[in-house]
Motif scaffolding. Structure first.
Motif, PDB file in Angstrom:
ATOM      1  N   GLY A 212      29.355  34.008 -22.594  1.00 56.80           N
ATOM      2  CA  GLY A 212      30.694  34.571 -22.503  1.00 56.80           C
ATOM      3  C   GLY A 212      30.811  35.768 -21.607  1.00 56.80           C
ATOM      4  N   SER A 213      29.813  36.016 -20.766  1.00 56.19           N
ATOM      5  CA  SER A 213      29.830  37.200 -19.923  1.00 56.19           C
ATOM      6  C   SER A 213      29.176  36.904 -18.576  1.00 56.19           C
ATOM      7  CB  SER A 213      29.099  38.352 -20.615  1.00 56.19           C
ATOM      8  OG  SER A 213      29.178  39.541 -19.852  1.00 56.19           O
ATOM      9  N   ASP A 214      29.234  37.885 -17.663  1.00 57.94           N
ATOM     10  CA  ASP A 214      28.551  37.740 -16.391  1.00 57.94           C
ATOM     11  C   ASP A 214      27.041  37.753 -16.586  1.00 57.94           C
ATOM     12  OD1 ASP A 214      30.780  37.554 -14.741  1.00 57.94           O
ATOM     13  OD2 ASP A 214      30.920  39.719 -14.444  1.00 57.94           O
ATOM     14  N   ILE A 215      26.328  37.320 -15.566  1.00 59.02           N
ATOM     15  CA  ILE A 215      24.867  37.360 -15.559  1.00 59.02           C
ATOM     16  C   ILE A 215      24.453  38.782 -15.199  1.00 59.02           C
ATOM     17  CG2 ILE A 215      22.788  36.445 -14.465  1.00 59.02           C
ATOM     18  CD1 ILE A 215      24.593  33.950 -13.736  1.00 59.02           C
ATOM     19  N   ARG A 216      23.470  39.317 -15.893  1.00 62.10           N
ATOM     20  CA  ARG A 216      23.069  40.702 -15.716  1.00 62.10           C
ATOM     21  C   ARG A 216      21.696  40.833 -15.059  1.00 62.10           C
ATOM     22  NH1 ARG A 216      25.204  42.581 -21.754  1.00 62.10           N
ATOM     23  NH2 ARG A 216      27.387  41.986 -21.340  1.00 62.10           N
ATOM     24  N   ILE A 217      21.682  41.537 -13.939  1.00 54.94           N
ATOM     25  CA  ILE A 217      20.426  41.919 -13.310  1.00 54.94           C
ATOM     26  C   ILE A 217      20.118  43.313 -13.844  1.00 54.94           C
ATOM     27  CG2 ILE A 217      19.235  42.359 -11.140  1.00 54.94           C
ATOM     28  CD1 ILE A 217      21.369  40.539  -9.792  1.00 54.94           C
ATOM     29  N   LEU A 218      19.084  43.435 -14.668  1.00 56.73           N
ATOM     30  CA  LEU A 218      18.853  44.679 -15.393  1.00 56.73           C
ATOM     31  C   LEU A 218      18.376  45.801 -14.483  1.00 56.73           C
ATOM     32  CD1 LEU A 218      17.344  43.524 -18.801  1.00 56.73           C
ATOM     33  CD2 LEU A 218      19.724  43.598 -18.026  1.00 56.73           C
ATOM     34  N   GLY A 219      18.958  46.989 -14.705  1.00 58.13           N
ATOM     35  CA  GLY A 219      18.632  48.165 -13.919  1.00 58.13           C
ATOM     36  C   GLY A 219      17.459  48.954 -14.467  1.00 58.13           C
ATOM     37  N   GLY A 220      17.176  50.050 -13.794  1.00 58.12           N
ATOM     38  CA  GLY A 220      15.975  50.819 -14.099  1.00 58.12           C
ATOM     39  C   GLY A 220      15.994  51.599 -15.388  1.00 58.12           C
ATOM     40  N   ARG A 221      17.165  51.768 -16.017  1.00 55.96           N
ATOM     41  CA  ARG A 221      17.219  52.548 -17.251  1.00 55.96           C
ATOM     42  C   ARG A 221      17.059  51.692 -18.508  1.00 55.96           C
ATOM     43  NH1 ARG A 221      17.860  57.575 -17.277  1.00 55.96           N
ATOM     44  NH2 ARG A 221      18.477  57.588 -19.469  1.00 55.96           N
ATOM     45  N   THR A 222      16.911  50.405 -18.364  1.00 56.22           N
ATOM     46  CA  THR A 222      16.672  49.568 -19.535  1.00 56.22           C
ATOM     47  C   THR A 222      15.212  49.725 -19.971  1.00 56.22           C
ATOM     48  OG1 THR A 222      16.118  47.679 -18.135  1.00 56.22           O
ATOM     49  CG2 THR A 222      18.415  47.892 -18.845  1.00 56.22           C
ATOM     50  N   PRO A 223      14.933  49.608 -21.262  1.00 57.82           N
ATOM     51  CA  PRO A 223      13.555  49.779 -21.735  1.00 57.82           C
ATOM     52  C   PRO A 223      12.550  48.869 -21.030  1.00 57.82           C
ATOM     53  CG  PRO A 223      15.054  49.901 -23.586  1.00 57.82           C
ATOM     54  CD  PRO A 223      15.882  49.490 -22.400  1.00 57.82           C
ATOM     55  N   ALA A 224      12.887  47.594 -20.849  1.00 58.27           N
ATOM     56  CA  ALA A 224      11.946  46.679 -20.206  1.00 58.27           C
ATOM     57  C   ALA A 224      11.657  47.110 -18.777  1.00 58.27           C
ATOM     58  CB  ALA A 224      12.492  45.245 -20.227  1.00 58.27           C
ATOM     59  N   ALA A 225      12.683  47.608 -18.084  1.00 59.81           N
ATOM     60  CA  ALA A 225      12.480  48.053 -16.703  1.00 59.81           C
ATOM     61  C   ALA A 225      11.554  49.259 -16.642  1.00 59.81           C
ATOM     62  CB  ALA A 225      13.826  48.387 -16.062  1.00 59.81           C
ATOM     63  N   THR A 226      11.599  50.116 -17.652  1.00 58.96           N
ATOM     64  CA  THR A 226      10.698  51.265 -17.652  1.00 58.96           C
ATOM     65  C   THR A 226       9.250  50.809 -17.822  1.00 58.96           C
ATOM     66  OG1 THR A 226      10.804  51.706 -20.048  1.00 58.96           O
ATOM     67  CG2 THR A 226      12.506  52.723 -18.662  1.00 58.96           C
ATOM     68  N   VAL A 227       9.047  49.697 -18.518  1.00 59.97           N
ATOM     69  CA  VAL A 227       7.690  49.156 -18.651  1.00 59.97           C
ATOM     70  C   VAL A 227       7.188  48.677 -17.290  1.00 59.97           C
ATOM     71  CG1 VAL A 227       6.252  47.402 -19.754  1.00 59.97           C
ATOM     72  CG2 VAL A 227       8.073  48.527 -21.064  1.00 59.97           C
ATOM     73  N   GLN A 306      16.420  43.277 -25.858  1.00 60.40           N
ATOM     74  CA  GLN A 306      16.835  43.977 -27.067  1.00 60.40           C
ATOM     75  C   GLN A 306      15.719  44.810 -27.686  1.00 60.40           C
ATOM     76  OE1 GLN A 306      19.230  41.326 -29.770  1.00 60.40           O
ATOM     77  NE2 GLN A 306      18.771  39.771 -28.226  1.00 60.40           N
ATOM     78  N   GLY A 307      14.484  44.525 -27.335  1.00 60.65           N
ATOM     79  CA  GLY A 307      13.362  45.254 -27.907  1.00 60.65           C
ATOM     80  C   GLY A 307      13.292  46.677 -27.364  1.00 60.65           C
ATOM     81  N   VAL A 308      13.072  47.618 -28.272  1.00 61.44           N
ATOM     82  CA  VAL A 308      12.979  49.032 -27.880  1.00 61.44           C
ATOM     83  C   VAL A 308      11.845  49.673 -28.667  1.00 61.44           C
ATOM     84  CG1 VAL A 308      14.203  51.207 -27.575  1.00 61.44           C
ATOM     85  CG2 VAL A 308      15.507  49.069 -27.654  1.00 61.44           C
ATOM     86  N   GLY A 309      10.839  50.193 -27.988  1.00 62.68           N
ATOM     87  CA  GLY A 309       9.761  50.878 -28.678  1.00 62.68           C
ATOM     88  C   GLY A 309       8.402  50.422 -28.196  1.00 62.68           C
ATOM     89  N   TYR A 310       7.374  51.013 -28.764  1.00 59.88           N
ATOM     90  CA  TYR A 310       6.017  50.755 -28.288  1.00 59.88           C
ATOM     91  C   TYR A 310       5.493  49.370 -28.650  1.00 59.88           C
ATOM     92  CZ  TYR A 310       5.130  55.372 -26.332  1.00 59.88           C
ATOM     93  OH  TYR A 310       5.153  56.489 -25.536  1.00 59.88           O
ATOM     94  N   THR A 311       5.929  48.816 -29.774  1.00 57.50           N
ATOM     95  CA  THR A 311       5.488  47.455 -30.080  1.00 57.50           C
ATOM     96  C   THR A 311       6.089  46.484 -29.084  1.00 57.50           C
ATOM     97  OG1 THR A 311       5.066  47.833 -32.438  1.00 57.50           O
ATOM     98  CG2 THR A 311       5.600  45.589 -31.787  1.00 57.50           C
ATOM     99  N   ALA A 312       7.375  46.646 -28.775  1.00 58.92           N
ATOM    100  CA  ALA A 312       8.020  45.805 -27.764  1.00 58.92           C
ATOM    101  C   ALA A 312       7.368  46.011 -26.404  1.00 58.92           C
ATOM    102  CB  ALA A 312       9.512  46.118 -27.683  1.00 58.92           C
ATOM    103  N   ALA A 313       7.169  47.259 -26.027  1.00 57.30           N
ATOM    104  CA  ALA A 313       6.600  47.565 -24.713  1.00 57.30           C
ATOM    105  C   ALA A 313       5.197  46.996 -24.561  1.00 57.30           C
ATOM    106  CB  ALA A 313       6.582  49.069 -24.497  1.00 57.30           C
ATOM    107  N   GLY A 314       4.408  47.066 -25.620  1.00 57.83           N
ATOM    108  CA  GLY A 314       3.052  46.528 -25.558  1.00 57.83           C
ATOM    109  C   GLY A 314       3.055  45.028 -25.326  1.00 57.83           C
ATOM    110  N   GLN A 315       3.987  44.323 -25.969  1.00 55.20           N
ATOM    111  CA  GLN A 315       4.070  42.875 -25.777  1.00 55.20           C
ATOM    112  C   GLN A 315       4.555  42.530 -24.379  1.00 55.20           C
ATOM    113  OE1 GLN A 315       5.752  40.451 -28.915  1.00 55.20           O
ATOM    114  NE2 GLN A 315       5.409  42.069 -30.401  1.00 55.20           N
ATOM    115  N   ILE A 316       5.506  43.302 -23.855  1.00 53.71           N
ATOM    116  CA  ILE A 316       5.984  43.072 -22.487  1.00 53.71           C
ATOM    117  C   ILE A 316       4.844  43.272 -21.498  1.00 53.71           C
ATOM    118  CG2 ILE A 316       7.514  43.943 -20.680  1.00 53.71           C
ATOM    119  CD1 ILE A 316       9.582  44.500 -22.891  1.00 53.71           C
TER     120      ILE A 316
END
Length: 326
Positions: A212-227, A306-316
């Motif tokens: 129901g929305s546009d396609i999102r190219i994630l920017g640098g401030r998202t948690p996954a992008a910081t990883v 949607q994942g935020v934190g060190y457990t998410a970051a470690g898996q990424i």
């Protein structure tokens, strides 16, 4: 070519279990310990000012994924947590990337955007964790139930927010160990993808298809992008145009703007309503470098978006190493 993996493969589950066991209690329960320290209190610096909390809270309720990830990472099982809510595309009460053994027994206390204050109060918490963006408007009601620690936005500041969570939970020492382990992991992934130079020359995009929305190219401030940044991977110039550093939105007809050497894709909600087919069968999509080179990887949205934190970051980190390692 799309490479698809299960939400949490057996090897990844084992790696995660080993990582968590190093910083969690045997039963995965509360961090409460029968010591003199537990009977005292201290003040935590939060987004709402100083908040006095127990040194070692025993009944914690978390109102966001970041707080839940932090608690689980630190070996603490909250008594309550909010769920993702309608439209999330999942029937599970808590993020699938978190080990079920660690979230078992946690009471769901409403949806993320609409927590049930009566359910929260019934759990008799001695600490509530949330964030100002979602919970600032109900801060007075929450503080009437228990000391409430709110952080800022769950974006690029996730490491800072984790430190606030750890302070509130009485686990600052353990938090430093977690951060050090993550730093070593990131360095190992940098080496695995060919070293700092090769990483910097590899442009990586994260593309999120949203029902129901546009396609999102994630920017640098998202948690996954910081990883990705912690690994030293390059990002295409388009990501610098992301609104608020979060996303640059396009329709299926402009999917070519996601061009990169490698792309991680995820889908939120019904794929049929998220322009997945329209985008990935187009000529623009076929012209993307990552598509031509078979370096498109389909990943778990609950983890990467949607994942935020060190457990998410470690898996990424582990998935980046598996997919981009040389």
């Amino acid at each position: 070519m799309n490479h698809t993996r299960p939400a949490l493969g057996a090897a990844l589950a084992l790696a995660l279990a080993l990582a968590l066991s190093a910083c969690s209690s045997d039963d995965g329960g509360s961090a409460a310990k029968p010591t003199a320290k537990a009977s005292g209190s201290h003040t935590v610096d939060t987004a709402m000012g100083g908040v006095k909390v127990k040194n070692l809270p025993e009944r914690v309720v978390v109102l966001n994924t970041a707080g839940l990830d932090s608690a689980i990472t630190l070996g603490i099982r909250p008594v309550g947590a909010t769920g993702p809510g309608a439209g999330s595309g999942t029937e599970q009460p808590f993020p699938s990337y978190l080990p079920a053994s660690k979230t078992k027994g946690i009471t769901e206390v409403g949806e993320r955007n609409n927590p049930d204050l009566k359910k929260i109060a019934a759990l008799k918490p001695d600490l509530i964790i949330g964030d100002k963006a979602h919970d600032g408007r109900r801060y007075k009601q929450l503080t009437a139930i228990a000391p409430t620690v709110l952080t800022g936005a769950s974006d690029a500041a996730w490491k800072q927010n984790f430190r606030v969570h750890a302070d509130a939970l009485g686990e600052k020492t353990r938090a430093r160990q977690v951060a050090a382990t993550y730093k070593k992991h990131a360095a190992a992934v940098t080496k695995a993808v060919g070293g700092a130079g090769a990483a910097a020359r590899t442009e990586v995009n994260i593309v999120r298809f949203v029902a129901g929305s546009d396609i999102r190219i994630l920017g640098g401030r998202t948690p996954a992008a910081t990883v990705l940044s912690d690994v030293g991977l390059g990002r295409p110039a388009i990501t610098k145009q992301a609104r608020g550093g979060l996303s640059y939105d396009v329709g299926a007809e402009r999917i070519g703007r996601a061009d990169a050497d490698a792309i991680f894709t995820s889908t939120y909600g019904n794929p049929g309503l998220a322009q997945v087919a329209e985008a990935t069968t187009s000529g623009q999509w076929r012209g993307i470098r990552a598509v031509r080179d078979s370096r498109v990887y389909n990943v778990n949205d609950e983890l990467w978006a949607q994942g935020v934190g060190y457990t998410a970051a470690g898996q990424i980190l582990s998935e980046v190493e598996s997919d981009l390692g040389v």
